[in-house]
Design a protein around this motif. Structure first.
Motif, PDB file in Angstrom:
ATOM      1  N   CYS A  16      -6.579   8.143  -4.076  1.00 49.53           N
ATOM      2  CA  CYS A  16      -5.598   7.074  -4.337  1.00 49.53           C
ATOM      3  C   CYS A  16      -4.754   7.392  -5.566  1.00 49.53           C
ATOM      4  O   CYS A  16      -3.531   7.193  -5.563  1.00 49.53           O
ATOM      5  CB  CYS A  16      -6.307   5.743  -4.527  1.00 49.53           C
ATOM      6  SG  CYS A  16      -7.016   5.079  -3.022  1.00 49.53           S
ATOM      7  N   THR A  19      -2.244  10.181  -4.611  1.00 48.29           N
ATOM      8  CA  THR A  19      -1.105   9.730  -3.806  1.00 48.29           C
ATOM      9  C   THR A  19      -0.149   8.884  -4.629  1.00 48.29           C
ATOM     10  O   THR A  19       1.068   8.945  -4.413  1.00 48.29           O
ATOM     11  CB  THR A  19      -1.559   8.949  -2.558  1.00 48.29           C
ATOM     12  OG1 THR A  19      -2.360   7.839  -2.956  1.00 48.29           O
ATOM     13  CG2 THR A  19      -2.343   9.832  -1.606  1.00 48.29           C
ATOM     14  N   ASN A  20      -0.661   8.113  -5.581  1.00 50.79           N
ATOM     15  CA  ASN A  20       0.231   7.345  -6.452  1.00 50.79           C
ATOM     16  C   ASN A  20       1.105   8.262  -7.295  1.00 50.79           C
ATOM     17  O   ASN A  20       2.306   8.033  -7.444  1.00 50.79           O
ATOM     18  CB  ASN A  20      -0.571   6.413  -7.359  1.00 50.79           C
ATOM     19  CG  ASN A  20      -0.987   5.153  -6.661  1.00 50.79           C
ATOM     20  OD1 ASN A  20      -0.306   4.657  -5.775  1.00 50.79           O
ATOM     21  ND2 ASN A  20      -2.114   4.618  -7.062  1.00 50.79           N
ATOM     22  N   ARG A  36       2.312  -0.569  -2.148  1.00 51.41           N
ATOM     23  CA  ARG A  36       0.867  -0.717  -2.330  1.00 51.41           C
ATOM     24  C   ARG A  36       0.444  -2.165  -2.086  1.00 51.41           C
ATOM     25  O   ARG A  36      -0.706  -2.424  -1.733  1.00 51.41           O
ATOM     26  CB  ARG A  36       0.425  -0.272  -3.720  1.00 51.41           C
ATOM     27  CG  ARG A  36       0.635   1.209  -3.991  1.00 51.41           C
ATOM     28  CD  ARG A  36      -0.265   2.056  -3.128  1.00 51.41           C
ATOM     29  NE  ARG A  36      -0.118   3.455  -3.473  1.00 51.41           N
ATOM     30  CZ  ARG A  36       0.222   4.406  -2.625  1.00 51.41           C
ATOM     31  NH1 ARG A  36       0.444   4.107  -1.371  1.00 51.41           N
ATOM     32  NH2 ARG A  36       0.347   5.640  -3.002  1.00 51.41           N
ATOM     33  N   SER A  37       1.360  -3.093  -2.262  1.00 49.19           N
ATOM     34  CA  SER A  37       1.026  -4.501  -2.011  1.00 49.19           C
ATOM     35  C   SER A  37       0.770  -4.766  -0.529  1.00 49.19           C
ATOM     36  O   SER A  37       0.194  -5.798  -0.172  1.00 49.19           O
ATOM     37  CB  SER A  37       2.140  -5.413  -2.511  1.00 49.19           C
ATOM     38  OG  SER A  37       3.287  -5.305  -1.698  1.00 49.19           O
ATOM     39  N   SER A  39      -1.227  -2.965   1.279  1.00 49.53           N
ATOM     40  CA  SER A  39      -2.545  -2.437   1.641  1.00 49.53           C
ATOM     41  C   SER A  39      -3.509  -3.493   2.190  1.00 49.53           C
ATOM     42  O   SER A  39      -4.375  -3.147   2.997  1.00 49.53           O
ATOM     43  CB  SER A  39      -3.168  -1.693   0.468  1.00 49.53           C
ATOM     44  OG  SER A  39      -3.413  -2.574  -0.603  1.00 49.53           O
ATOM     45  N   ALA A  42      -3.766  -3.246   6.010  1.00 57.94           N
ATOM     46  CA  ALA A  42      -4.620  -2.167   6.518  1.00 57.94           C
ATOM     47  C   ALA A  42      -6.094  -2.508   6.334  1.00 57.94           C
ATOM     48  O   ALA A  42      -6.919  -2.224   7.209  1.00 57.94           O
ATOM     49  CB  ALA A  42      -4.281  -0.856   5.805  1.00 57.94           C
ATOM     50  N   VAL A  43      -6.432  -3.138   5.224  1.00 54.27           N
ATOM     51  CA  VAL A  43      -7.821  -3.516   4.980  1.00 54.27           C
ATOM     52  C   VAL A  43      -8.286  -4.554   5.999  1.00 54.27           C
ATOM     53  O   VAL A  43      -9.400  -4.462   6.528  1.00 54.27           O
ATOM     54  CB  VAL A  43      -7.994  -4.044   3.531  1.00 54.27           C
ATOM     55  CG1 VAL A  43      -9.367  -4.657   3.333  1.00 54.27           C
ATOM     56  CG2 VAL A  43      -7.757  -2.926   2.528  1.00 54.27           C
TER      57      VAL A  43
END
Length: 88
Positions: A16, A19-20, A36-37, A39, A42-43
């Motif tokens: 992580c 990738t950031n 990123r907000s 995510s 996906a979770v």
């Protein structure tokens, strides 16, 4: 033995971070934060598929879709739009 249990989590955390940093090479901090907000979407789907959890409620989906709408609007108004930045 206990340290082996956390190796996967540590590697995922390092991935992580990597990738950031790669994303920041191509775009600004605001863009990284906006994407990123998203995510939690996906979770929520991964929880359902892999852990057998219930899907979010209708209100939660509305909130998640609002986040997506905000990200889409951000991309539409981003002057420095570069597709490579959004792939990270």
């Amino acid at each position: 033995f206990k340290i082996r249990l956390f190796c996967g989590i540590s590697l995922l955390f390092c991935a992580c971070l990597w990738t950031n940093v790669k994303a920041l090479e191509y775009c600004n901090v605001e863009t990284v934060i906006v994407f990123r907000s998203m995510s939690p979407i996906a979770v929520a789907i991964a929880d359902y598929l892999f852990l057998g959890q219930a899907l979010p409620s209708g209100r939660s989906w509305l909130a998640l879709l609002t986040i997506v709408l905000g990200a889409v609007l951000y991309v539409m108004t981003d002057d420095g739009f570069v597709i490579d930045a959004y792939m990270w």
